[in-house]
Scaffold this motif. Sequence first.
Motif, PDB file in Angstrom:
ATOM      1  N   LYS A 153      41.022 -70.791 -37.664  1.00 50.60           N
ATOM      2  CA  LYS A 153      42.052 -70.329 -36.736  1.00 50.60           C
ATOM      3  C   LYS A 153      42.596 -71.504 -35.927  1.00 50.60           C
ATOM      4  O   LYS A 153      41.840 -72.349 -35.451  1.00 50.60           O
ATOM      5  CB  LYS A 153      41.469 -69.276 -35.794  1.00 50.60           C
ATOM      6  CG  LYS A 153      41.026 -68.005 -36.506  1.00 50.60           C
ATOM      7  CD  LYS A 153      40.433 -67.007 -35.531  1.00 50.60           C
ATOM      8  CE  LYS A 153      40.004 -65.738 -36.247  1.00 50.60           C
ATOM      9  NZ  LYS A 153      39.410 -64.754 -35.297  1.00 50.60           N
ATOM     10  N   ALA A 155      45.606 -73.032 -33.010  1.00 48.16           N
ATOM     11  CA  ALA A 155      46.656 -72.922 -31.987  1.00 48.16           C
ATOM     12  C   ALA A 155      47.519 -74.173 -32.130  1.00 48.16           C
ATOM     13  O   ALA A 155      46.987 -75.293 -32.112  1.00 48.16           O
ATOM     14  CB  ALA A 155      46.062 -72.836 -30.587  1.00 48.16           C
ATOM     15  N   TYR A 156      48.825 -73.985 -32.282  1.00 55.24           N
ATOM     16  CA  TYR A 156      49.737 -75.096 -32.580  1.00 55.24           C
ATOM     17  C   TYR A 156      50.677 -75.302 -31.387  1.00 55.24           C
ATOM     18  O   TYR A 156      51.584 -74.512 -31.140  1.00 55.24           O
ATOM     19  CB  TYR A 156      50.533 -74.779 -33.853  1.00 55.24           C
ATOM     20  CG  TYR A 156      51.364 -75.915 -34.399  1.00 55.24           C
ATOM     21  CD1 TYR A 156      50.963 -76.611 -35.533  1.00 55.24           C
ATOM     22  CD2 TYR A 156      52.568 -76.291 -33.798  1.00 55.24           C
ATOM     23  CE1 TYR A 156      51.715 -77.638 -36.053  1.00 55.24           C
ATOM     24  CE2 TYR A 156      53.334 -77.319 -34.313  1.00 55.24           C
ATOM     25  CZ  TYR A 156      52.911 -77.990 -35.438  1.00 55.24           C
ATOM     26  OH  TYR A 156      53.670 -79.023 -35.946  1.00 55.24           O
ATOM     27  N   ALA A 167      54.592 -69.383 -32.688  1.00 55.95           N
ATOM     28  CA  ALA A 167      54.074 -68.056 -33.017  1.00 55.95           C
ATOM     29  C   ALA A 167      54.806 -67.523 -34.253  1.00 55.95           C
ATOM     30  O   ALA A 167      55.285 -68.304 -35.077  1.00 55.95           O
ATOM     31  CB  ALA A 167      54.214 -67.124 -31.816  1.00 55.95           C
ATOM     32  N   SER A 168      54.910 -66.209 -34.393  1.00 58.73           N
ATOM     33  CA  SER A 168      55.510 -65.616 -35.599  1.00 58.73           C
ATOM     34  C   SER A 168      57.025 -65.838 -35.634  1.00 58.73           C
ATOM     35  O   SER A 168      57.634 -66.239 -34.643  1.00 58.73           O
ATOM     36  CB  SER A 168      55.205 -64.121 -35.649  1.00 58.73           C
ATOM     37  OG  SER A 168      55.788 -63.465 -34.532  1.00 58.73           O
ATOM     38  N   ASN A 173      55.051 -71.407 -38.228  1.00 62.72           N
ATOM     39  CA  ASN A 173      54.010 -70.416 -38.510  1.00 62.72           C
ATOM     40  C   ASN A 173      53.821 -70.237 -40.018  1.00 62.72           C
ATOM     41  O   ASN A 173      52.692 -70.117 -40.510  1.00 62.72           O
ATOM     42  CB  ASN A 173      54.367 -69.076 -37.868  1.00 62.72           C
ATOM     43  CG  ASN A 173      53.256 -68.052 -38.021  1.00 62.72           C
ATOM     44  OD1 ASN A 173      52.154 -68.233 -37.525  1.00 62.72           O
ATOM     45  ND2 ASN A 173      53.541 -66.972 -38.740  1.00 62.72           N
ATOM     46  N   ILE A 176      51.825 -73.190 -41.143  1.00 62.81           N
ATOM     47  CA  ILE A 176      50.423 -73.084 -40.729  1.00 62.81           C
ATOM     48  C   ILE A 176      49.648 -72.260 -41.762  1.00 62.81           C
ATOM     49  O   ILE A 176      48.552 -72.630 -42.186  1.00 62.81           O
ATOM     50  CB  ILE A 176      50.314 -72.438 -39.328  1.00 62.81           C
ATOM     51  CG1 ILE A 176      50.808 -73.407 -38.257  1.00 62.81           C
ATOM     52  CG2 ILE A 176      48.871 -72.009 -39.037  1.00 62.81           C
ATOM     53  CD1 ILE A 176      50.953 -72.782 -36.877  1.00 62.81           C
ATOM     54  N   ASN A 177      50.251 -71.158 -42.179  1.00 61.28           N
ATOM     55  CA  ASN A 177      49.622 -70.316 -43.201  1.00 61.28           C
ATOM     56  C   ASN A 177      49.598 -71.010 -44.559  1.00 61.28           C
ATOM     57  O   ASN A 177      48.605 -70.917 -45.294  1.00 61.28           O
ATOM     58  CB  ASN A 177      50.359 -68.973 -43.285  1.00 61.28           C
ATOM     59  CG  ASN A 177      49.985 -68.034 -42.155  1.00 61.28           C
ATOM     60  OD1 ASN A 177      48.942 -67.405 -42.169  1.00 61.28           O
ATOM     61  ND2 ASN A 177      50.848 -67.956 -41.146  1.00 61.28           N
ATOM     62  N   SER A 182      45.062 -69.775 -40.086  1.00 62.45           N
ATOM     63  CA  SER A 182      45.659 -68.605 -39.461  1.00 62.45           C
ATOM     64  C   SER A 182      46.004 -68.961 -38.021  1.00 62.45           C
ATOM     65  O   SER A 182      45.266 -69.705 -37.361  1.00 62.45           O
ATOM     66  CB  SER A 182      44.713 -67.401 -39.511  1.00 62.45           C
ATOM     67  OG  SER A 182      43.520 -67.660 -38.809  1.00 62.45           O
ATOM     68  N   ASN A 183      47.123 -68.456 -37.555  1.00 61.16           N
ATOM     69  CA  ASN A 183      47.650 -68.793 -36.238  1.00 61.16           C
ATOM     70  C   ASN A 183      47.162 -67.760 -35.217  1.00 61.16           C
ATOM     71  O   ASN A 183      47.466 -66.573 -35.338  1.00 61.16           O
ATOM     72  CB  ASN A 183      49.179 -68.802 -36.303  1.00 61.16           C
ATOM     73  CG  ASN A 183      49.831 -69.263 -35.023  1.00 61.16           C
ATOM     74  OD1 ASN A 183      49.182 -69.457 -34.010  1.00 61.16           O
ATOM     75  ND2 ASN A 183      51.147 -69.434 -35.068  1.00 61.16           N
ATOM     76  N   GLU A 186      49.887 -65.547 -33.778  1.00 61.20           N
ATOM     77  CA  GLU A 186      50.800 -64.909 -34.729  1.00 61.20           C
ATOM     78  C   GLU A 186      51.275 -63.531 -34.259  1.00 61.20           C
ATOM     79  O   GLU A 186      52.312 -63.038 -34.679  1.00 61.20           O
ATOM     80  CB  GLU A 186      50.140 -64.787 -36.101  1.00 61.20           C
ATOM     81  CG  GLU A 186      51.122 -64.470 -37.215  1.00 61.20           C
ATOM     82  CD  GLU A 186      50.548 -64.766 -38.590  1.00 61.20           C
ATOM     83  OE1 GLU A 186      51.331 -64.931 -39.535  1.00 61.20           O
ATOM     84  OE2 GLU A 186      49.301 -64.840 -38.723  1.00 61.20           O
ATOM     85  N   ALA A 204      40.529 -69.941 -31.165  1.00 64.47           N
ATOM     86  CA  ALA A 204      40.932 -71.025 -32.063  1.00 64.47           C
ATOM     87  C   ALA A 204      39.772 -71.954 -32.417  1.00 64.47           C
ATOM     88  O   ALA A 204      39.013 -72.386 -31.549  1.00 64.47           O
ATOM     89  CB  ALA A 204      42.065 -71.823 -31.433  1.00 64.47           C
TER      90      ALA A 204
END
Length: 260
Positions: A153, A155-156, A167-168, A173, A176-177, A182-183, A186, A204
């Motif tokens: 997991k 955090a960006y 985020a999404s 995002n 990242i996936n 996983s964000n 998200e 995270a």
Amino acid sequence: MKYLDQLNRNVELEHTPKRIVSLVPSQTELLVDLGLENDLVGVTKFCVHPNHLRKQKTIVGGTKQIHLNKIKALRPDIILCNKEENTKEIIRDLEDVAPIHISDVDTIEDCLELIKMYGTIFNSSKKASELIEAIKTERQKFQSALQSTSKKKVAYFIWKNPWMVAASNTFINTMINEAGFSNVFESEARYPEIDLEDSKLKEADLIFLSSEPYPFKTKDIEGFREQFPLKDISIVDGEMFSWYGSRLLKSFKYFKETFY
């Protein structure tokens, strides 16, 4: 000739454009890789790839502020914009200058669609098809290598003062996936401002500090480590997570070499 852009707007062109103004750095790089460097007449100050381009082309401002008179003087056949990078005001100001093509890229599929669109509009379909296939190949190779890897997991962070994360509904995002993570943010939308006490940060495993748009430095890692001593914190290449187009060829290789 009539074309649709990624906002389903009609773009009417009298002929294949030979004078292009690009207001999006990743799209500028894509045009060069499609063999269209000679047709580029105007770019932004952020169009840093390839690095010689800004010395050879007219710089027409940034992505949020433009020099309208410079663009008019270039007599462009087409102006390339992006829904996220450029403002509605910029689009409105340019509507009487030349036809405008607007991209809207949130997914890999959107990116491949844009490459195909440019191939058609600029009579470079063969190179566009080759690039699309090359990206698909790199993506598949990377995905195959990830099959036995569990997702960590992440955090960006993209900004400081205020703290902002990806985020999404963002291309970051998606990447990242794609990179096998996983964000933790998200469930939120776009680029929310957060507090470092946010409970999601506790989830995270990794904290990524992007090299752009905010240029996080080593001293920022030290600050985060004081608050999150048990987490893996690193600066990542923001271009590999946020630039689309031909940059994707390098992104998957970067993910493999950096994280696995």
